[in-house]
Structures are given as structure tokens and as C-alpha cells.
Design a protein around this motif. Structure first.
Motif, mmCIF file in Angstrom:
data_model
loop_
_atom_site.group_PDB
_atom_site.id
_atom_site.type_symbol
_atom_site.label_atom_id
_atom_site.label_comp_id
_atom_site.label_asym_id
_atom_site.label_seq_id
_atom_site.Cartn_x
_atom_site.Cartn_y
_atom_site.Cartn_z
ATOM 1 N N VAL A 1 9.814 42.433 0.255
ATOM 2 C CA VAL A 1 10.788 41.909 -0.705
ATOM 3 C C VAL A 1 10.542 42.569 -2.059
ATOM 4 O O VAL A 1 9.522 43.213 -2.270
ATOM 5 N N PHE A 2 11.467 42.368 -2.979
ATOM 6 C CA PHE A 2 11.268 42.870 -4.337
ATOM 7 C C PHE A 2 10.203 42.032 -5.038
ATOM 8 O O PHE A 2 10.048 40.845 -4.741
ATOM 9 N N PRO A 3 9.451 42.617 -5.971
ATOM 10 C CA PRO A 3 8.365 41.886 -6.634
ATOM 11 C C PRO A 3 8.809 40.591 -7.314
ATOM 12 O O PRO A 3 8.056 39.618 -7.341
ATOM 13 N N ALA A 4 10.010 40.539 -7.833
ATOM 14 C CA ALA A 4 10.488 39.314 -8.493
ATOM 15 C C ALA A 4 10.646 38.165 -7.500
ATOM 16 O O ALA A 4 10.550 36.998 -7.878
ATOM 17 N N ASP A 5 10.868 38.483 -6.235
ATOM 18 C CA ASP A 5 11.055 37.456 -5.207
ATOM 19 C C ASP A 5 9.797 37.194 -4.393
ATOM 20 O O ASP A 5 9.812 36.326 -3.513
ATOM 21 N N ALA A 6 8.720 37.903 -4.649
ATOM 22 C CA ALA A 6 7.528 37.820 -3.796
ATOM 23 C C ALA A 6 6.909 36.420 -3.808
ATOM 24 O O ALA A 6 6.566 35.889 -2.751
ATOM 25 N N ILE B 1 16.923 35.447 -0.449
ATOM 26 C CA ILE B 1 15.951 36.492 -0.785
ATOM 27 C C ILE B 1 16.225 37.703 0.095
ATOM 28 O O ILE B 1 16.191 37.605 1.324
ATOM 29 N N LYS B 2 16.497 38.834 -0.534
ATOM 30 C CA LYS B 2 16.720 40.067 0.214
ATOM 31 C C LYS B 2 15.393 40.516 0.820
ATOM 32 O O LYS B 2 14.376 40.560 0.123
ATOM 33 N N THR B 3 15.408 40.871 2.079
ATOM 34 C CA THR B 3 14.176 41.261 2.747
ATOM 35 C C THR B 3 14.415 42.454 3.662
ATOM 36 O O THR B 3 15.537 42.673 4.125
ATOM 37 N N THR B 4 13.354 43.199 3.893
ATOM 38 C CA THR B 4 13.378 44.355 4.767
ATOM 39 C C THR B 4 12.200 44.251 5.721
ATOM 40 O O THR B 4 11.125 43.792 5.333
ATOM 41 N N ILE B 5 12.391 44.710 6.947
ATOM 42 C CA ILE B 5 11.303 44.736 7.926
ATOM 43 C C ILE B 5 10.885 46.189 8.127
ATOM 44 O O ILE B 5 11.708 47.048 8.443
ATOM 45 N N LEU C 1 9.104 47.787 -3.142
ATOM 46 C CA LEU C 1 8.993 46.565 -2.351
ATOM 47 C C LEU C 1 7.550 46.091 -2.233
ATOM 48 O O LEU C 1 6.618 46.881 -2.277
ATOM 49 N N THR C 2 7.393 44.773 -2.058
ATOM 50 C CA THR C 2 6.084 44.140 -1.938
ATOM 51 C C THR C 2 5.988 43.469 -0.578
ATOM 52 O O THR C 2 6.920 42.791 -0.146
#
Length: 98
Positions: free
Chosen positions: A85-90, A70-74, A46-47
């Protein structure tokens, strides 16, 4: 004759154990993986796209990203809340959060 047979058996067991040890060392002995990061600053795949001071702000931004697909994590550490987020979505996530 019995002494010779016993010596051959001992030698055979030693050769088999040595071959097994070499096989296991070849299969599992060359671990070249990176050393794990125990500081909490490495998030693997993750980025980090944003850092906010409150959990409410992190939830609002995460919902905005999720609404855009966009899938995201806190990730929380201390008083800081990081959105990951994943690098492709950053790049898209950073544009959306501006």
C-alpha cells in the motif's frame, strides 16, 4: 587567404562542438538517482503491510483493504505474496489486517 579561412572554420566548428559537449554534460551528466534494485525487494513508493503464503489469502486480504477504501497491490515472489500500500495508508492497513 584560403588557408586562414579554412583554419578559422575548423576552429569555429571545434569551439561549437566543445560548447555543445559542455552543455550536454551539464544537462545530463550529473545523474544522482538511486541505483535500481534488481533483487525484487524494493517496491518504490509502496510499503509492505502483510506477507502471506498463498494467493487466495492475499486476494482475501486485498479485498478487505479495498472494501475499506485502501488501494492495494499484491506482489508475488517465489512462494510469498506481499500486500503493498502507499505509505500514507500503511498504518490503517496494518490495523485493519490485525
Amino acid at each position: 587567404m584560403d588557408t586562414v579561412t579554412a583554419l578559422i572554420q575548423i576552429l569555429l566548428v571545434a569551439v561549437v562542438l566543445g560548447a555543445l559537449a559542455l552543455l550536454l554534460r551539464w544537462a545530463f551528466g550529473n545523474d544522482r538517482r538511486a541505483v535500481p534494485d534488481y533483487t525484487g525487494e524494493d517496491f518504490g513508493l509502496l510499503t509492505e503491510v502483510a506477507v502471506v503464503p498463498t494467493p487466495e489469502a492475499a486476494r482475501v486480504l486485498a479485498e478487505r483493504l479495498r472494501a475499506a477504501g485502501i488501494k492495494t497491490t499484491i506482489a508475488t515472489r517465489g512462494d510469498l505474496h506481499r500486500l503493498l500500500v502507499f505509505p500514507a495508508d500503511a498504518a490503517n492497513a496494518k490495523l485493519l489486517l490485525r
